[in-house]
Scaffold this motif. Sequence first.
Motif, PDB file in Angstrom:
ATOM      1  N   ILE A 120       0.824  -1.417  -0.027  1.00  0.00           N
ATOM      2  CA  ILE A 120      -0.050   0.028  -0.047  1.00  0.00           C
ATOM      3  C   ILE A 120       1.196   1.074   0.164  1.00  0.00           C
ATOM      4  O   ILE A 120       1.697   1.430   1.110  1.00  0.00           O
ATOM      5  N   SER A 121       1.008   2.056  -0.864  1.00  0.00           N
ATOM      6  CA  SER A 121       1.628   3.013  -0.853  1.00  0.00           C
ATOM      7  C   SER A 121       1.015   4.879   0.215  1.00  0.00           C
ATOM      8  O   SER A 121      -0.117   4.699   0.104  1.00  0.00           O
ATOM      9  N   ILE A 122       1.788   5.292   0.710  1.00  0.00           N
ATOM     10  CA  ILE A 122       1.264   6.327   0.662  1.00  0.00           C
ATOM     11  C   ILE A 122       1.639   7.604  -0.062  1.00  0.00           C
ATOM     12  O   ILE A 122       0.682   8.776  -0.150  1.00  0.00           O
ATOM     13  N   THR A 123       2.690   7.369  -0.238  1.00  0.00           N
ATOM     14  CA  THR A 123       3.043   8.486  -1.017  1.00  0.00           C
ATOM     15  C   THR A 123       3.819   7.618  -2.387  1.00  0.00           C
ATOM     16  O   THR A 123       4.428   6.819  -1.979  1.00  0.00           O
ATOM     17  N   SER A 124       4.041   8.382  -3.858  1.00  0.00           N
ATOM     18  CA  SER A 124       5.170   7.886  -4.160  1.00  0.00           C
ATOM     19  C   SER A 124       6.346   6.626  -4.577  1.00  0.00           C
ATOM     20  O   SER A 124       6.477   6.022  -5.058  1.00  0.00           O
ATOM     21  N   THR A 125       6.796   6.634  -3.203  1.00  0.00           N
ATOM     22  CA  THR A 125       7.773   6.700  -2.831  1.00  0.00           C
ATOM     23  C   THR A 125       8.074   5.177  -1.542  1.00  0.00           C
ATOM     24  O   THR A 125       9.527   4.869  -0.526  1.00  0.00           O
ATOM     25  N   SER A 126       6.944   5.708  -0.772  1.00  0.00           N
ATOM     26  CA  SER A 126       6.450   5.133   0.495  1.00  0.00           C
ATOM     27  C   SER A 126       5.292   4.866   0.754  1.00  0.00           C
ATOM     28  O   SER A 126       4.905   5.015  -0.288  1.00  0.00           O
ATOM     29  N   GLY A 127       5.250   2.895   1.521  1.00  0.00           N
ATOM     30  CA  GLY A 127       4.169   3.008   2.315  1.00  0.00           C
ATOM     31  C   GLY A 127       4.886   2.101   3.178  1.00  0.00           C
ATOM     32  O   GLY A 127       5.797   2.002   3.699  1.00  0.00           O
ATOM     33  N   PHE A 128       3.768   0.239   2.972  1.00  0.00           N
ATOM     34  CA  PHE A 128       4.161  -0.109   3.828  1.00  0.00           C
ATOM     35  C   PHE A 128       3.393  -1.704   3.424  1.00  0.00           C
ATOM     36  O   PHE A 128       2.597  -1.579   2.083  1.00  0.00           O
ATOM     37  N   VAL A 129       3.547  -2.258   3.997  1.00  0.00           N
ATOM     38  CA  VAL A 129       2.989  -3.654   3.320  1.00  0.00           C
ATOM     39  C   VAL A 129       1.996  -4.426   5.055  1.00  0.00           C
ATOM     40  O   VAL A 129       2.863  -4.386   5.980  1.00  0.00           O
ATOM     41  N   PHE A 130       1.254  -4.921   3.862  1.00  0.00           N
ATOM     42  CA  PHE A 130       0.159  -5.110   5.291  1.00  0.00           C
ATOM     43  C   PHE A 130       0.320  -6.700   4.715  1.00  0.00           C
ATOM     44  O   PHE A 130       0.337  -6.886   3.386  1.00  0.00           O
TER      45      PHE A 130
END
Length: 89
Positions: free
Chosen positions: A46-56
């Motif tokens: 799941i992306s929060i920004t174009s370069t970062s996020g998290f794996v659920f």
Amino acid sequence: MQVTSYGEIAWVRISGYPKVAMKQGQEYKLFQPSSETPRYGLYRRISITSTSGFVFQMSADNGEISITPFGADITTSTGVNVSECYIMK
């Protein structure tokens, strides 16, 4: 966080801000629903920004839910939102 079920279908929703900053690359175990275990494991990037996020991730073994930040730390002012439906065992 909430888990709702109807028959064999379950829905998990996580929405809000972390209480502590989460470091990228470190897995954070959030909770484990008692009876709403999925028939198969869930894995979503799941992306929060174009370069970062998290794996659920949600385990098919015990239903444990975890997230692992990537690209950057998730601060206490960064919203985390997940909405996922699945079939229960």
